[in-house]
Motif scaffolding. Structure first.
Motif: not given
Length: 259
Positions: A62-64, A100-104, A106-117
């Motif tokens: 979805f982020a891609l 586009g690459v930066s947004l992808a 950043r979105s993966m960072c948000f996903i990784a942070l959410t899953l880590l929590f």
């Protein structure tokens, strides 16, 4: 292990990088921080790789897709640079590619942070920590806990209703109209049971002296320890290092302004 970190401190350690990362429009900053998050997740969280990928891959797709759309419709302020692709209605420049690459990333960072929590935090400990450390009102905290505990019961009752209807030969009309009718048949009994259960829980809590006062003792005390501060400091330090490396390499970009 990350699972032993105080939930409130962990939540702060996740929210702060998420908010700060939203300011960075370059590629290096989220890439460096994402690498750090992956190392923490795989070596210090105890989360199984298969379970993590089961959540990460669909969300990343979805982020891609979001990044691809952003790449094609980048604002003129960010779409500068050389033309890379010019085919039919598709126009991609170096600037739009970076966005586009930066947004992808950043979105993966948000996903990784959410899953880590989410994958390392016990919901009960989170509510108790928010009540003890963040001073969340006890009425709200125990209300959320009670609702969370009711979810498995509601699913069990829904299964029983479906089986009862099947045994009694209740017709299952196909199509949207049939689904709406089944939803009505399920909602009324579930709502009635939910009201009865909530009244019983409220009476039980009042009978045991629950008044919702903040001045109360706790059977399970959630404390902030040294490891909690180490985790928070490491997350903020890693974020600062990511920004510093990006700045040193000349890639740091905040809202279209390069530093």
């Amino acid at each position: 292990m990350v699972s032993s970190i105080n939930p409130s401190v962990k939540m702060i350690a996740v929210v702060i990088p998420g908010l700060v990362l939203s300011l960075a429009f370059d590629v290096v900053t989220p890439l460096v921080f994402l690498t750090f998050l992956l190392l923490v997740t795989f070596f210090f969280s105890g989360v199984r790789l298969k379970k993590w990928l089961m959540f990460f891959i669909p969300l990343s797709l979805f982020a891609l897709g979001l990044a691809w759309t952003s790449m094609l419709h980048t604002d003129e302020k960010y779409a500068g640079g050389d033309m890379l692709v010019n085919f039919w209605w598709i126009e991609i420049t170096t600037g739009s590619l970076q966005v586009g690459v930066s947004l992808a990333l950043r979105s993966m960072c948000f996903i990784a942070l959410t899953l880590l929590f989410a994958l390392t935090t016990d919901p009960t400990k989170l509510m108790l920590s928010m009540m003890q450390q963040l001073k969340l009102p006890p009425k709200l905290t125990y209300g959320i806990l009670a609702g969370y505990r009711f979810l498995p019961l509601f699913k069990h009752e829904l299964d029983l209703l479906r089986q009862a209807h099947q045994i009694r030969g209740v017709s299952r009309t196909k199509g949207i109209k049939g689904r709406i009718e089944r939803l009505k048949r399920y909602m009324i009994p579930l709502l009635a049971n939910a009201i009865r259960k909530s009244e019983r829980v409220a009476n039980a809590m009042e009978s045991k002296g629950f008044t919702g006062s903040r001045q109360r003792t706790h059977y399970h005390e959630i404390k902030v320890k040294k490891n909690d501060w180490v985790f928070l400091t490491s997350m903020i330090t890693a974020l600062a290092i990511a920004f510093y490396l990006s700045y040193t390499l000349g890639y740091l970009n905040i809202f279209g302004k390069t530093f």
